[in-house]
Design an enzyme around this catalytic site. Structure first.
Site, short mmCIF file in Angstrom:
data_model
loop_
_atom_site.label_atom_id
_atom_site.label_comp_id
_atom_site.label_asym_id
_atom_site.label_seq_id
_atom_site.Cartn_x
_atom_site.Cartn_y
_atom_site.Cartn_z
N ALA A 247 0.78 -1.24 0.00
CA ALA A 247 0.00 0.00 0.00
C ALA A 247 0.81 1.29 0.00
O ALA A 247 0.35 2.30 -0.52
CB ALA A 247 -0.94 0.01 1.20
N ALA A 248 1.97 1.32 0.63
CA ALA A 248 2.70 2.58 0.80
C ALA A 248 3.20 3.11 -0.54
O ALA A 248 3.55 2.32 -1.42
CB ALA A 248 3.86 2.38 1.77
N GLY B 20 0.55 5.14 -0.24
CA GLY B 20 -0.85 5.27 0.11
C GLY B 20 -1.77 5.95 -0.88
O GLY B 20 -2.95 6.18 -0.57
N SER B 21 -1.31 6.28 -2.08
CA SER B 21 -2.20 6.95 -3.03
C SER B 21 -3.42 6.10 -3.33
O SER B 21 -4.57 6.58 -3.28
CB SER B 21 -1.44 7.26 -4.32
N LYS B 22 -3.21 4.82 -3.65
CA LYS B 22 -4.34 3.97 -4.01
C LYS B 22 -5.15 3.56 -2.78
O LYS B 22 -6.37 3.46 -2.85
CB LYS B 22 -3.84 2.75 -4.78
N ASP C 227 2.17 -2.83 4.10
CA ASP C 227 3.42 -2.65 3.36
C ASP C 227 4.57 -3.14 4.24
O ASP C 227 4.59 -2.89 5.44
CB ASP C 227 3.65 -1.20 2.97
N ASP D 211 5.29 -8.91 5.41
CA ASP D 211 5.74 -9.27 4.07
C ASP D 211 4.50 -9.80 3.34
O ASP D 211 3.89 -10.78 3.77
CB ASP D 211 6.82 -10.35 4.16
N ASP E 164 -0.79 -3.85 -6.00
CA ASP E 164 -0.04 -2.90 -6.83
C ASP E 164 1.43 -3.20 -6.57
O ASP E 164 2.05 -2.61 -5.69
CB ASP E 164 -0.41 -1.48 -6.46
N CYS F 125 3.51 -0.66 -12.72
CA CYS F 125 3.81 0.50 -13.56
C CYS F 125 5.02 0.17 -14.45
O CYS F 125 6.00 0.92 -14.49
CB CYS F 125 4.05 1.75 -12.73
#
Length: 311
Positions: free
Chosen positions: A118-119, A121-123, A141, A168, A184, A237
């Site tokens: 997650a970090a 944290g945008s999503k 995260d 983890d 992500d 990405c």
């Protein structure tokens, strides 16, 4: 479109994609251009209309993203993180294609959702926003340093339905079943080269192999954490098939009861996922995944797959 003379040498590591990326010369030309600055309006603190009025009053030029009502392109702002609206939690700087994965999760109020990586944290905060601070979001995260950024962001943005863990992701404990899971995944970051040309120096077969091994373990864990009928969204990405279709293909061949769903996002152009790479045939349903290339929408790069656990 004419490509500057220096582009082929600078982007030599990306030549391996010449046969899979349509209009490859246009792709290279866009990779040489600065990335537009974009932000997400945070409706947990104010309405879109209120935020836009604030920006207009202060002479900040913007264009709404036509495909997403909470997205903005900032036209005369060098550093969105210096804006008053940022410190007040009214906007969050976020690359345009980064806003896509949460929108594909079919989020519903009161659901239990896991963001496995997650970090910063945008999503995760976008997920909380889409759920209107209902339900519960577990933002996980493994990096304690990055988790501090995650905490800063969710506090600034007024998120109330989030807890943070530092497992983890490959060994996240199976103590419950989640309605939705986002992976992500860490990746080689080719899709952010427009922001950081230093990424080009680290690319190579060794990196792709290491990322593939990590990513397939994360996705394997995710599909075992989601409830029957629930969704797993996998995104990176990067353009590397080793980190995208080959990861999803690996999991589909080892876990029964998974269905690939089509990616449907009106207003954004994308290419289908690959069903063949380097002479290797892949699962035919991978064509339902989506590849977002920079020259299609003037963005960064993104790969995304949506999986449903049917049993």
């Amino acid at each position: 479109m004419c490509v500057p003379e220096e582009v082929p040498d600078r982007f030599a590591p990306l030549r391996r994609y010449e046969q899979i990326i349509p209009r490859f010369s246009d792709f290279l030309a866009y990779m040489a251009k600065p990335l537009p600055r974009t932000a997400r309006v945070n409706t947990l603190k104010a309405s879109v209309e209120e935020v836009l009025a604030s920006l207009e009053e202060r002479g900040i030029e913007f264009e709404p993203l036509g495909w997403y009502e909470h997205g903005l392109k900032l036209l005369n702002v060098e550093k969105p993180g210096n804006l008053l609206e940022y410190f007040l939690g009214l906007i969050h700087p976020q690359e345009e294609v980064s806003m896509i994965p949460p929108l594909l999760m079919e989020l519903q109020p009161s659901e239990l959702v896991l963001d496995l990586c997650a970090a910063p944290g945008s999503k995760a905060t976008q997920i909380a926003q889409l759920m209107d601070n209902t339900g519960h979001v577990v933002a996980n995260d493994v990096s304690s340093t990055r988790v501090r950024l995650l905490r800063d962001n969710y506090e600034r943005l007024g998120v109330l339905n989030m807890s943070v863990t530092t497992y983890d992701g490959r060994r996240f404990p199976p103590v419950c079943e989640f309605d939705k899971v986002l992976v992500d995944a860490p990746c080689s970051c080719e899709g952010v080269i427009r922001k950081d040309y230093g990424v080009l120096r680290q690319l190579g077969p060794g990196l792709y192999r290491r990322m593939h091994k990590l990513q397939r373990a994360l996705l394997l864990r995710a599909v075992r954490l989601v409830r029957p009928g629930g969704l797993v969204v996998y995104s990176t990405c990067t353009f590397a098939p080793e980190e995208n279709e080959l990861v999803v293909d690996y999991v589909l061949k080892r876990v029964e009861g998974l269905e690939v769903l089509p990616v449907e996002l009106p207003g954004l152009r994308h290419e289908p996922g690959l069903t063949e790479w380097d002479g290797r045939e892949l699962h035919p349903d991978l064509a339902l995944c989506a590849r977002f290339y920079p020259h299609l929408n003037d963005t960064g790069g993104l790969f995304v797959a949506v999986l449903r656990r049917v049993s």
